[in-house]
Design an enzyme around this catalytic site. Structure first.
Site, mmCIF file in Angstrom:
data_model
loop_
_atom_site.group_PDB
_atom_site.id
_atom_site.type_symbol
_atom_site.label_atom_id
_atom_site.label_comp_id
_atom_site.label_asym_id
_atom_site.label_seq_id
_atom_site.Cartn_x
_atom_site.Cartn_y
_atom_site.Cartn_z
ATOM 1 N N LYS A 17 0.848 -1.200 0.000
ATOM 2 C CA LYS A 17 0.000 0.000 0.000
ATOM 3 C C LYS A 17 0.877 1.241 0.000
ATOM 4 C CE LYS A 17 0.950 1.351 4.367
ATOM 5 N NZ LYS A 17 1.558 2.657 4.746
ATOM 6 N N ASP A 141 -2.554 -1.410 10.219
ATOM 7 C CA ASP A 141 -2.787 -1.499 8.769
ATOM 8 C C ASP A 141 -3.367 -2.846 8.328
ATOM 9 O OD1 ASP A 141 -1.956 1.061 8.176
ATOM 10 O OD2 ASP A 141 0.096 0.490 7.674
#
Length: 297
Positions: A17, A141
């Site tokens: 990401k 995350d």
């Protein structure tokens, strides 16, 4: 659990990401920081394979990393066993491609893949929301990596709101030959009432309206200034890329820099890659993606 479910081999791509924007609102009483950010999956990925076994073991190619409970993959497997009250095992094979300590969420992606892979391998039938709750205990995350795509994250990063997926825009990554500790960056972060905050909600609106080309006008990363001050070599390269007219940002706590959606000539990009690699930097040329994980059984 049905025997046929238990005997499957599960293969998963775990995608990295970048943070299109990252704001730190303040520090909570529990010591965690309240954040507001937009997370975006990219096509750089690790590969994981889950094979039935009597105990949990981990084998890694591509990086020298611990294979015991210092590794988030093993911790994720143990969390799932405890949650299910299960006595089971798996041989886990990891091909590591996402750089470690890069601000790209590689460890979180691997943990997410482990939760999904073992949920399928062991036939537990847990929903994505149940897995996200377990994932949040492993890292902020991890819930995003279970979901993927384009997501507004608040709280400590675990409160997720889906945004319309961005198209497959190009993304260029550049990481220096050193890692950065997220804990160290947060310890050096000083927040004051006068701080100017990145316009997270404005960028969310741009994404909802499909005006993604305007994102670099308003984006920001509240951790970037801290990391750049601590690592002058990083700031030097970031300024160099900006002087070439490229929309560049740091992902997470760094140190990876990314160029977002730039339409630059191949020969110009090739020269940038050559110059960075002479400095010992790792580079990657890819694109945005709409998935956090891709499962193949």
């Amino acid at each position: 659990m049905a025997n046929e479910k238990k005997m499957r081999k599960v293969k998963i791509k775990a995608f990295a990401k970048v943070n299109l924007v990252l704001d730190v609102i303040g520090r909570r009483p529990d010591g965690y920081h309240e954040v507001e950010m937009i997370l975006q999956s990219i096509d750089l990925h690790d590969d994981l394979v889950f094979i039935p076994a009597s105990t949990v073991t981990l084998e890694i190619k591509g990086e020298r990393l611990p294979v015991d409970d210092r590794n988030i993959i093993v911790r994720a497997a143990n969390k799932l066993l405890a949650q299910a009250g299960l006595n089971a095992g798996a041989r886990i094979l990891l091909q590591k491609r996402i750089p470690v300590g890069a601000g790209l969420g590689g460890g979180s992606a691997d943990a997410a893949a482990t939760l999904v892979g073992l949920n399928r391998l062991w036939g537990l039938g847990l929903s994505r929301l149940e897995l996200e709750k377990i994932g949040a205990t492993l890292g902020a995350d991890v819930p995003f990596c279970l979901r993927g795509g384009t997501v507004l994250a608040t709280g400590i990063g675990e409160q997720l709101t889906d945004l319309p997926p961005l198209p497959s825009l190009p993304v260029f990554l550049a990481k220096p030959p050193f890692n950065v500790s997220t804990v160290h960056i947060y310890r050096n972060l000083v927040l004051t009432a006068a701080d100017r905050h990145p316009e997270v909600q404005r960028i969310a609106t741009l994404i909802r309206e499909g005006d993604y080309q305007a994102i670099p006008r308003y984006w920001g990363n509240r951790l970037e200034e801290v990391t750049l001050n601590l690592y002058p070599a990083l700031k030097e390269v970031m300024d160099w890329l900006r002087n070439k007219g490229l929309p560049v940002r740091m992902s997470g706590s760094g140190p990876t820099l990314f160029v977002f959606g730039a339409d630059w000539a191949p020969e110009s990009q090739a020269q940038v890659v050559a110059d960075l690699r002479r400095k010992g930097w790792w580079t990657y040329n890819g694109c945005l993606t709409t998935a956090g994980l891709e499962v193949d059984e």
